[in-house]
Each structure stands twice: as C-alpha cells, then as structure tokens.
Design an enzyme around this catalytic site. Structure first.
Site, PDB file in Angstrom:
ATOM      1  N   ALA A  19      -4.124  -9.841  30.218  1.00 59.28           N
ATOM      2  CA  ALA A  19      -3.366 -10.485  28.946  1.00 59.28           C
ATOM      3  C   ALA A  19      -3.587  -9.473  27.562  1.00 59.28           C
ATOM      4  CB  ALA A  19      -3.969 -11.793  28.598  1.00 59.28           C
TER       5      ALA A  19
ATOM      6  N   ARG B 104      -5.979 -25.138  45.916  1.00 57.58           N
ATOM      7  CA  ARG B 104      -7.452 -24.970  45.818  1.00 57.58           C
ATOM      8  C   ARG B 104      -8.370 -26.206  45.513  1.00 57.58           C
ATOM      9  NH1 ARG B 104      -7.372 -19.196  42.029  1.00 57.58           N
ATOM     10  NH2 ARG B 104      -6.378 -18.421  43.931  1.00 57.58           N
TER      11      ARG B 104
ATOM     12  N   HIS C  59     -14.394 -20.721  39.580  1.00 50.91           N
ATOM     13  CA  HIS C  59     -13.582 -19.603  39.722  1.00 50.91           C
ATOM     14  C   HIS C  59     -12.742 -19.400  38.112  1.00 50.91           C
ATOM     15  CE1 HIS C  59     -11.203 -16.470  41.404  1.00 50.91           C
ATOM     16  NE2 HIS C  59     -10.032 -17.223  41.147  1.00 50.91           N
TER      17      HIS C  59
HETATM   18  C1  LIG Z   1     -12.798 -12.791  41.653  1.00 50.42           C
HETATM   19  C2  LIG Z   1     -11.689 -13.104  40.908  1.00 50.42           C
HETATM   20  C3  LIG Z   1     -10.354 -12.756  41.585  1.00 50.42           C
HETATM   21  C4  LIG Z   1      -9.328 -13.264  41.307  1.00 50.42           C
HETATM   22  N1  LIG Z   1      -8.073 -12.985  41.758  1.00 50.42           N
HETATM   23  C5  LIG Z   1      -6.856 -13.383  41.139  1.00 50.42           C
HETATM   24  C6  LIG Z   1      -5.577 -13.049  41.953  1.00 50.42           C
HETATM   25  O1  LIG Z   1      -5.427 -12.471  42.830  1.00 50.42           O
HETATM   26  N2  LIG Z   1      -4.473 -13.455  41.149  1.00 50.42           N
HETATM   27  C7  LIG Z   1      -4.354 -14.248  40.114  1.00 50.42           C
HETATM   28  O2  LIG Z   1      -3.395 -14.556  39.573  1.00 50.42           O
HETATM   29  N3  LIG Z   1      -5.495 -14.556  39.502  1.00 50.42           N
HETATM   30  C8  LIG Z   1      -6.801 -14.136  39.982  1.00 50.42           C
HETATM   31  N4  LIG Z   1      -7.823 -14.473  39.314  1.00 50.42           N
HETATM   32  C9  LIG Z   1      -8.112 -14.905  37.970  1.00 50.42           C
HETATM   33  C10 LIG Z   1      -7.545 -13.668  36.909  1.00 50.42           C
HETATM   34  O3  LIG Z   1      -8.172 -12.498  37.328  1.00 50.42           O
HETATM   35  C11 LIG Z   1      -7.718 -13.963  35.447  1.00 50.42           C
HETATM   36  O4  LIG Z   1      -7.719 -15.361  35.047  1.00 50.42           O
HETATM   37  C12 LIG Z   1      -7.352 -12.898  34.688  1.00 50.42           C
HETATM   38  O5  LIG Z   1      -7.538 -11.610  34.892  1.00 50.42           O
HETATM   39  C13 LIG Z   1      -7.814 -13.287  33.415  1.00 50.42           C
HETATM   40  O6  LIG Z   1      -7.183 -12.163  32.370  1.00 50.42           O
HETATM   41  P1  LIG Z   1      -7.455 -12.292  30.839  1.00 50.42           P
HETATM   42  O7  LIG Z   1      -6.697 -11.079  30.094  1.00 50.42           O
HETATM   43  O8  LIG Z   1      -6.969 -13.672  30.306  1.00 50.42           O
HETATM   44  O9  LIG Z   1      -8.863 -12.059  30.627  1.00 50.42           O
HETATM   45  P2  LIG Z   1     -10.281 -11.187  31.062  1.00 50.42           P
HETATM   46  O10 LIG Z   1      -9.816 -10.197  31.825  1.00 50.42           O
HETATM   47  O11 LIG Z   1     -11.273 -12.052  31.253  1.00 50.42           O
HETATM   48  O12 LIG Z   1     -10.441 -10.241  29.745  1.00 50.42           O
HETATM   49  C14 LIG Z   1     -11.030 -10.961  28.744  1.00 50.42           C
HETATM   50  C15 LIG Z   1     -11.286  -9.631  27.774  1.00 50.42           C
HETATM   51  O13 LIG Z   1     -11.774 -10.175  26.380  1.00 50.42           O
HETATM   52  C16 LIG Z   1     -12.832  -9.392  26.082  1.00 50.42           C
HETATM   53  N5  LIG Z   1     -13.800 -10.446  25.468  1.00 50.42           N
HETATM   54  C17 LIG Z   1     -14.322 -11.756  25.695  1.00 50.42           C
HETATM   55  N6  LIG Z   1     -14.785 -12.104  24.813  1.00 50.42           N
HETATM   56  C18 LIG Z   1     -14.960 -11.279  23.908  1.00 50.42           C
HETATM   57  C19 LIG Z   1     -15.631 -11.450  22.555  1.00 50.42           C
HETATM   58  N7  LIG Z   1     -16.276 -12.419  22.054  1.00 50.42           N
HETATM   59  N8  LIG Z   1     -15.430 -10.376  21.822  1.00 50.42           N
HETATM   60  C20 LIG Z   1     -14.652  -9.246  22.269  1.00 50.42           C
HETATM   61  N9  LIG Z   1     -14.137  -9.027  23.479  1.00 50.42           N
HETATM   62  C21 LIG Z   1     -14.114 -10.254  24.207  1.00 50.42           C
HETATM   63  C22 LIG Z   1     -13.301  -8.992  27.235  1.00 50.42           C
HETATM   64  O14 LIG Z   1     -14.411  -7.778  27.086  1.00 50.42           O
HETATM   65  C23 LIG Z   1     -12.352  -8.471  27.946  1.00 50.42           C
HETATM   66  O15 LIG Z   1     -11.735  -7.349  27.572  1.00 50.42           O
HETATM   67  C24 LIG Z   1      -9.192 -13.886  39.719  1.00 50.42           C
HETATM   68  C25 LIG Z   1     -10.445 -14.226  39.117  1.00 50.42           C
HETATM   69  C26 LIG Z   1     -11.497 -13.673  39.787  1.00 50.42           C
HETATM   70  C27 LIG Z   1     -12.737 -14.283  39.054  1.00 50.42           C
END
Ligand SMILES: Cc1cc2nc3c(=O)[nH]c(=O)nc-3n(C[C@H](O)[C@H](O)[C@H](O)COP(=O)(O)OP(=O)(O)OC[C@H]3O[C@@H](n4cnc5c(N)ncnc54)[C@H](O)[C@@H]3O)c2cc1C
Length: 639
Positions: free
Chosen positions: A46, A332, A403
């Site tokens: 994101a 799930r 998860h």
């Molecule tokens: C093992 C696993 C497998 C998965 N497989 C799938 C799949 O196959 N398909 C699917 O659709 N979803 C899957 N998911 C879910 C999906 O991966 C996540 O929901 C998604 O990647 C989250 O993306 P995001 O960008 O919102 O956050 P994240 O990828 O968690 O990124 C968070 C970011 O915020 C930063 N951050 C956090 N807190 C702070 C702070 N206080 N200060 C500064 N920086 C901060 C971190 O450093 C990081 O850069 C899976 C999840 C897991 C755990």
C-alpha cells in the site's frame, strides 16, 4: 455534539459511483503539485504503491519505514496470490461476482460502494503489474494462470508461485526507486513514527524516532498517509512480520482518528502449529494449498496412529462432508472454526492434539509430484525445513493462527480518516473486508488503495483545503516531539524485572484465549480486567536494557507492546459491544443450529468506530450504519 461519520459515498448506481466521483473531485493544477508535500508512512504494497504514484503525479513525497530497506516490508511475505475479476478462466467471473463474493465473505459487514470499487479496480492492477514485469504464473499457452481461493467458486487468483507478495513488492519498489532517483521521493528507512501532528484540525506531520541513533525528528507536510499494516501481533504469536505493530494507527487514534471494528481479527486455518512456549513467530502455509490439499482428521477421537495407518474409511474429510459446494475452499473463518471444533472433540492430531491434516496424496497421485512441486515447491520446502517432515510423503499438519486484521482506522470513501488530511491505506484501514477477508484480497486492496484510489482522492482534498503555514518547529510539532521523548524516557526509566517479550507473551495468551476464535461475554469481561492489570504491571516492572540513543530493539518493542496493551482493551470493548456473531467474530452465545455465526442485522449491521476520549476514560462508540441496496442480507452458507 456527536461528530457524524460521513462515509461520503457518491451518488449513482454502484457501477458508476467511482467514475462519477473521480469526475467530481477537484483537481490540483499540475504546476501546483510540487507545492504540496505528502508524508507516506509505510513501504509495503500500500505505502510503496502510493508513494510511487503520488511522486509520479508531481507531489514531493517523504516515505518512512521501520526496516532498513522499503523492500523488507511485511508485504514481502504474502504467498498465495492476488484476486482480479478478469475471468481469464472463463468460469463465470465478473466484477459483480467478485464484489458479491467479497461482501458475502465479509459476512455483510463491509460497505457496498467500497467493495464494488475494489472489484472494478482489480482488473487494472493486473494490467499495471504485468506492465511492470511482475512474473505472474502463466499457463502452457502463455496466458496468465489462475487458481482458486476460499469463498469463491471461480478461479480468479493471479500468482507468482508462493511468492506473490515478494514479486508485487519488487514491482512497487522499482516504481518507488525510480521516483527516489528523480528526487521526488525522499526515503527514510529505519524510522518509527511515534506521533501524529495535528494543527488547526488537520494532519500536518509526524514525529519519528531514528532507530539507529535514537534521535527524534519532526516532519511537516500538507497531508499524511498511513500505510502501516495490520496489528495481528497484538496476539504475540501470529504470521505477521516481527515488526508489524499498531503504534502508528494507535497514535493517530489518540489524536482523534476513530478506530473501526478493532475486534475483527482473521485467524487463518492453515498455519504450522505452535510447537513451544518460547516461539516468537508462526508460519503460514498458503491458502492456495487448499486447491489440492484435502483436510481431514481421524474419525475416532484420540486416534494416535500415524496418518498412513489410518484407512480411508476411518478418516473424516470434515470440510468436504459438511460443505459439499465449497469443500476445502470454504472461507477462512469457517475453516478455522471447524478445525478448532475437531480438536475440541479430541480428533486433533500430532503431539499436542492441536492440528489437522492437509493431505496431498490424492493430488500427487493424479498430477504427479512434479506438477505439485511446480505449484507449491517453495511452500513444501519451507514446511519441511521447519517441521523436518516431507509433505510429499506424509500429510502436513496445520492449525489456525492469527494472520490478518480486518479492523483498522476508520476511513471514508476517499480513504480519509476522521482527521482531515490523514489518509489510511492497506491493512491499516478497516475498509472493504467486513468481518472476514477472503484470501488473495489484501494484496488487491493494498494496491488498489495505493495505485488507483489515493492518487485521485488526495488531490480532491489538497485542492479543496486552505492551509495555514506550518513548519516542523511549530508549537504543535514541539509538543508532539516532547510527548514522544517523555514516553521513551519513561520506558527506559522503569528498569524493572520482566522483559518486554514476557509481557507480550502474557498479553497474547489472554487475547488468544478470550478474544480469539471464539468469544463470550464472561471470558471477554475477565480478559478486560486481566489486560488492565497486565498494563499496570508493565509500567511498574518492565525491563528495557541498553540506552535510548543507540540501536535498541528492546526499546522499540517496549513502545509497541505498550500500545498493544492499551489497544488490546479496545479490541475487547469492541467484541463486548457487538452482541452478535459475524465472520471472524464468533460469540458463542450467537450461533445457528449448525454452529455457524448468527448475525443480528437489525441491531448490528454497522461499522463500530471508537473515539479516544482521554487517558483512563472509556472510548466513545460511534456507528456507521451499513446500507445494502444491491445484495440481499442472507445467512452465509457454503454448503
Ligand atoms: C504470511 C502471510 C501471507 C500472506 N499472503 C497473502 C496473499 O497471498 N494474498 C493476499 O492478498 N494477502 C496476503 N497476506 C496479507 C497481506 O500480505 C497483507 O495484508 C499486506 O501485505 C499488507 O500490506 P500493507 O502495505 O498494508 O502493510 P505492510 O506490508 O505490513 O507494510 C507496513 C509498512 O509500514 C511500516 N511501518 C509500520 N509501522 C510503522 C511505524 N510506526 N513507523 C514507520 N513505519 C511503520 C513498515 O515498516 C512497513 O513498511 C498475507 C499475510 C501474511 C502474514
């Protein structure tokens, strides 16, 4: 007066809402974009997609993350795939079907307009990522391949082996680094956001801690975008990355951003079971495995024979038997609860009895080991490395684990929180998945938010707002920086006897027991008191070694666990207030005759949004009613 939760859902039919909204949103003149600075916290799918897209439009962006490289965000762990309504499989898919499956999968607790937009955008994401060069799996003819995920009867999941998140993140990272090289994105790795700065009622910046030097820094901007991921680590043991936390979202909550549906936590059915008291992490076995793996337990409780010694007639393929239409691919929440039920009936397998089999022998017989290795090779290898057992020869043992979190900061249709100028994307917001997320839809949502929604909606905000002057030395920034500094001092000053990890384990155990796969009023009320006591003990007795002006992971964790200890109580409050069962929120007092979640649409067809009302005071409850005009509210059935 109670602030109104206005979701700002555009008028018009579902199919035309987003188009109409994009037309009605004000535009920022291209020449003026460079005058608006934007902070993006987070570099997962994101955050990286948002930062890259906003910079591509001409906005100067500052991008922050905890890890040493944006590429190490938790998104890299995503395995199974990403959904889109392309209908390449020609099996009856459509935007409407993806929309419907997602609303139903979320047990009718998501906003129709958001979910429909997500389904529309899903197709653009695939085109965009293919153009970036993401190596999606292809079929023998060279077309993009698809597989099935839970809660759907069509194959709409695009994948890159068991590394889809990694490949998508490399694409977003490439786009991000292109803008970094052009000077449009300034990267701040190894920074933790400690405070949000709100000035004149608008989000205007953040306070960060440099995790290498300990220095507190202030950063001002015209808008702040949080893409900081989910809070599953509140349970201590989860499949999330170790650094995943609630801190950024919780700090924003304390500054006025409402927190929506915090009790909605997804427990994934296929994880490697817990194997010891001092484990710090759980490993997911992707849902994609349920395409070919068959879930079963011995029919006889307490059966200790090896799986190969149990004949077919003495096995219970309980998902296939109970849900013939969806079989092993039920959503799930349903699969997890059924696994728990089997183990509660003493039919669980393995040393602890807290596991069920996921068996590939039939698929291997039918397609051959090579074909199965081609689809899931890296997952099988990971399983063998962790457990020492070869899943080509013996069934995997799996059990549900925390998860994903459907709850998050409340956002309107523009993805703006209740604080003007604070936008929230990806897993950090609450939108789109209701009470249960379907597999492969988190990547879809994170990338939809970052590549395709925020570039429009943030423009509408910036063009329509009048900004007073601010700078990172203003009173609001100074106060926020002082607050962050005092908190660090306080944590360092306690020098008690219990480690941070010890408190985290204790909190996780309470929440897993009382606010996990099944909940009830008695357990939740008990847990509320336990969490409050634990929090008291934490602030008396936690031991944080080292010092604050150095790289100190105990200190980092202490700050995160401190927030989890407060947030845990908010989850419990939310679970207590929702006196129904829906999706992941299974209150044992509300179930159908078949032990499925029993919703109460008359009283709980809403988003619960919680407002911080001051230290030591109970949070204030607000509701956003959910209106369903395009799907009928039915008892979810996967039979
Ligand atoms: C093992 C696993 C497998 C998965 N497989 C799938 C799949 O196959 N398909 C699917 O659709 N979803 C899957 N998911 C879910 C999906 O991966 C996540 O929901 C998604 O990647 C989250 O993306 P995001 O960008 O919102 O956050 P994240 O990828 O968690 O990124 C968070 C970011 O915020 C930063 N951050 C956090 N807190 C702070 C702070 N206080 N200060 C500064 N920086 C901060 C971190 O450093 C990081 O850069 C899976 C999840 C897991 C755990």
């Amino acid at each position: 007066m109670e602030p109104k939760l206005d979701a700002k859902i555009p008028a018009g039919t579902l199919a035309e809402k987003w188009d109409r909204h994009r037309f009605e949103l004000k535009l920022v003149n291209p020449a003026n974009k460079k005058k608006f600075e934007i902070i993006v916290v987070g570099t997962g799918l994101a955050g990286a997609s948002a930062a890259a897209s906003l910079a591509e439009l001409g906005y100067p962006v500052k991008n922050f993350c905890i890890q040493d490289s944006p590429r190490r965000a938790h998104s890299i762990a995503a395995q199974g795939g990403i959904n889109a309504a392309k209908n390449y499989s020609n099996d009856g898919d459509s935007i409407r079907r993806l929309f419907y499956d997602t609303v139903k999968g979320g047990d009718f607790r998501a906003r129709e307009a958001n979910v429909y937009r997500l389904a529309q955008i899903s197709n653009l994401i695939i085109d965009h990522c293919v153009a970036q060069g993401i190596p999606f799996a292809r079929d023998y003819g060279g077309f993009l391949d698809n597989r099935s995920f839970g809660g759907a009867q069509v194959s709409r999941t695009f994948y890159a082996k068991g590394q889809t998140g990694q490949q998508l993140l490399l694409g977003a990272y490439g786009a991000l680094m292109r803008q970094a090289a052009k000077g449009m994105v300034t990267l701040f790795p190894r920074r933790e956001m400690m405070e949000l700065v709100v000035e004149d009622g608008r989000a205007r910046g953040i306070v960060t801690r440099n995790l290498i030097t300990g220095e507190l820094e202030t950063h001002a901007a015209h808008a702040v975008v949080l893409a900081t991921g989910g809070y599953g680590n509140v349970f201590n043991l989860s499949t999330n990355a170790m650094a995943s936390n609630v801190t950024a979202a919780f700090r924003a909550y304390k500054k006025g951003a409402f927190f929506a549906n915090p009790c909605f936590t997804q427990i994934h059915p296929t994880c490697i079971p817990v194997h010891g008291d001092f484990q710090s992490k759980l490993t997911l076995m992707s849902e994609s495995l349920r395409n070919d793996g068959r879930v079963w337990v011995p029919k006889k409780p307490g059966d200790k024979r090896k799986p190969g010694e149990i004949p077919e007639s003495e096995r219970d393929y309980y998902l296939e038997n109970k849900y013939p239409s969806f079989g092993n691919l039920v959503p799930r929440d349903v699969a997890s609860r059924n696994a728990k039920d089997q183990c509660d009936m003493k039919k669980g397998v393995g040393e602890t009895g807290l596991a069920v089999y996921l068996d590939f022998s039939d698929a291997i017989k039918r397609y051959g080991e090579g074909a199965i290795a081609g689809k899931y090779g890296n997952l099988f290898q990971m399983y063998e490395k962790i457990t020492g057992e070869n899943p080509y020869q013996t069934p995997m043992m799996i059990y549900p684990a925390v998860h994903y979190t459907m709850g998050g900061l409340w956002v309107d249709y523009n993805l703006m929180s209740t604080i003007p100028g604070l936008f929230v994307l990806g897993e950090a917001n609450f939108s789109d998945h209701g009470a249960n997320r379907l597999g492969a839809s988190a990547l879809m949502q994170g990338l939809a938010d970052g590549y395709f929604v925020i570039p429009y909606t943030i423009g509408g905000y910036l063009a329509g707002a009048s900004f007073g002057k601010t700078h990172a030395e203003s009173d609001a920034f100074k106060q926020a920086k002082n607050a962050a500094g005092e908190r660090v001092q306080k944590l360092m000053g306690i020098q008690g006897k219990r480690t941070v990890a010890d408190f985290h384990r204790a909190l996780g155990a309470i929440l897993w027991e009382h606010c996990g796969m099944a909940r009830n009023e008695v357990g939740l009320s008990k847990a509320k008191g336990m969490v409050a006591n634990l929090r008291g003990e934490f602030w008396e007795d936690v031991y944080v070694p080292g010092n604050q002006s150095d790289f100190n992971q105990s200190l980092e964790n202490a700050g995160r666990v401190a927030d989890f200890l407060e947030f845990g109580e908010l989850m419990i409050d939310d679970a207590l207030a929702r006196r129904e069962s829906c999706g992941c929120h299974f209150n044992t007092a509300f179930q159908t005759e078949d032990n499925e979640a029993l919703r109460d649409d008359e009283n709980f067809c809403h988003v619960a949004a919680w407002e911080f009302s001051g230290e030591g005071r109970p949070p204030v409850f607000h509701k956003e009613p959910l209106v369903f005009e395009n799907v009928a509210l039915t008892q979810r059935s996967y039979k």
